[in-house]
Design a protein around this motif. Structure first.
Motif: not given
Length: 131
Positions: A19-23, A50-56, A71-73, A78-79
């Motif tokens: 699992t990779l994390s990106c802060v 990729c994930i578009v945070n505005e709409d998930g 996924s995004s928190d 963090t992604v």
């Protein structure tokens, strides 16, 4: 300053998981898309997910569909990239990148991964999968 900091790379056996994390800091997280790209020796830089945070909404390269999950928190800016069923072909340096969310959402197919849109980079994290 905009910063993207990856972690979680390492060595895995074929069939294993990482699992990779990106802060992300320095941007309004909600307005941006965050993507994972990778580059293996001798190969082109490749958009993975990729994930578009505005709409998930989430997007995946065909090579990782069904194996990787992004996924995004939003509370932690963090992604994550959960990588399952890894193969040696997944060996690469994985980069977290940021782009304006609306631009990514409005572009489909290969255009979504264009470097014209992905302005921000992390330092990269190595993923090595042994057979």
């Amino acid at each position: 300053d905009v910063r993207l900091v990856e972690s979680g790379g390492g060595l895995a056996q074929a069939g294993g998981s990482l699992t990779l994390s990106c802060v992300v800091s320095g941007i309004t997280f909600h307005d941006y898309a965050v993507g994972w790209f990778r580059q293996a020796p001798g190969k082109e830089h490749e958009g993975v997910s990729c994930i578009v945070n505005e709409d998930g909404s989430t997007h995946y390269a065909d090579s990782v569909k069904g194996r990787f999950t992004i996924s995004s928190d939003n509370a932690k800016n963090t992604v994550y990239l959960q990588m399952n069923s890894l193969t040696p072909e997944d060996t690469a340096v994985y980069y977290c990148r940021g782009a304006w969310g609306r631009t990514v959402a409005e572009n489909g197919g290969g255009n979504r991964w264009s470097s014209l849109y992905w302005d921000y980079w992390g330092q990269g994290t190595q993923v090595t999968v042994s057979s």
